[in-house]
Design a protein around this motif. Structure first.
Motif, mmCIF file in Angstrom:
data_model
loop_
_atom_site.group_PDB
_atom_site.id
_atom_site.type_symbol
_atom_site.label_atom_id
_atom_site.label_comp_id
_atom_site.label_asym_id
_atom_site.label_seq_id
_atom_site.Cartn_x
_atom_site.Cartn_y
_atom_site.Cartn_z
ATOM 1 N N GLU A 75 -2.266 1.803 52.106
ATOM 2 C CA GLU A 75 -3.260 0.664 52.477
ATOM 3 C C GLU A 75 -4.603 1.065 52.015
ATOM 4 O O GLU A 75 -5.549 0.342 51.783
ATOM 5 N N LYS A 78 -5.500 0.203 48.458
ATOM 6 C CA LYS A 78 -5.539 -1.286 48.253
ATOM 7 C C LYS A 78 -6.849 -1.575 48.978
ATOM 8 O O LYS A 78 -7.649 -2.675 47.943
ATOM 9 N N ASN A 86 0.382 -4.624 44.134
ATOM 10 C CA ASN A 86 1.161 -4.218 45.365
ATOM 11 C C ASN A 86 2.297 -3.452 44.869
ATOM 12 O O ASN A 86 2.965 -2.541 45.663
#
Length: 193
Positions: A75, A78, A86
């Motif tokens: 995460e 990201k 993803n």
């Protein structure tokens, strides 16, 4: 010794990640900067916050895959690189991967796994790399911990794991390590036999 998903997730949630440089390491940046083929399919196992993946992706390498046991670490990538696909951030165990890659980047994963898995790592890496695929990165050349990561080692030990599966193109003391790792790292570039 079992270093589980829960173990690594806790490390990232509590920010107890002393191995994390907060940037791409100079030896890997130097290597990446001479790569020409932006279509290479690249694996970064145990990538954690993977500043290497961020650097590669932001420099046009769109086939970069990071596998890690920590959801928080993935995460974090990201958040820094919202356009990172993803599907290329894989929550899972390196030893369970079934894909193939042109290049695998080693940056603090080998030293984090139980030393009893090192031979299995070399074999798995051979399976994951395409013909003439490369394993490139850094290995600690120092005695470190015996009861928790990072686990150290030396060139002689490492050679025994890799020599059956790889040609040792480069396996030498790293000249441009991060300041707190000077004299403690080997730079490797191994080509699958």
């Amino acid at each position: 010794m079992i270093l589980s998903e829960k173990f690594w997730e806790n490390k990232y949630k509590t920010n107890k990640i002393g191995w994390d440089l907060g940037e791409v390491s100079a030896p890997l940046k130097t290597y990446f900067d001479q790569l020409i083929n932006k279509d290479l399919k690249i694996l970064i196992p145990g990538g954690g916050n993977s500043y290497e993946a961020e650097y590669l992706f932001n420099n046009g390498f769109k086939n970069v895959y990071v596998v890690d046991l920590s959801k928080t670490a993935l995460e974090n990538i990201k958040k820094r690189v919202p356009n990172f696909p993803n599907s290329q951030l894989i929550l899972g165990n390196f030893f369970d991967l079934n894909d193939t890659f042109d290049l695998a980047i080693e940056q603090t994963f080998f030293c984090a796994i139980d030393p009893n898995l090192r031979e299995k790592y070399a074999y798995k890496m051979k399976d994951l790399l395409k013909s003439k695929g490369k394993l490139v990165g850094l290995l600690f050349d120092a005695k470190l911990n015996t009861d928790h990561p990072p686990f150290g080692g030396n060139r002689k030990e490492y050679t025994a794991y890799f020599e059956s599966y790889f040609k040792m193109d480069v396996f030498t003391k790293c000249y441009n390590s991060f300041h707190n790792r000077q004299g403690m790292e080997l730079f490797i570039k191994l080509t699958k036999n």
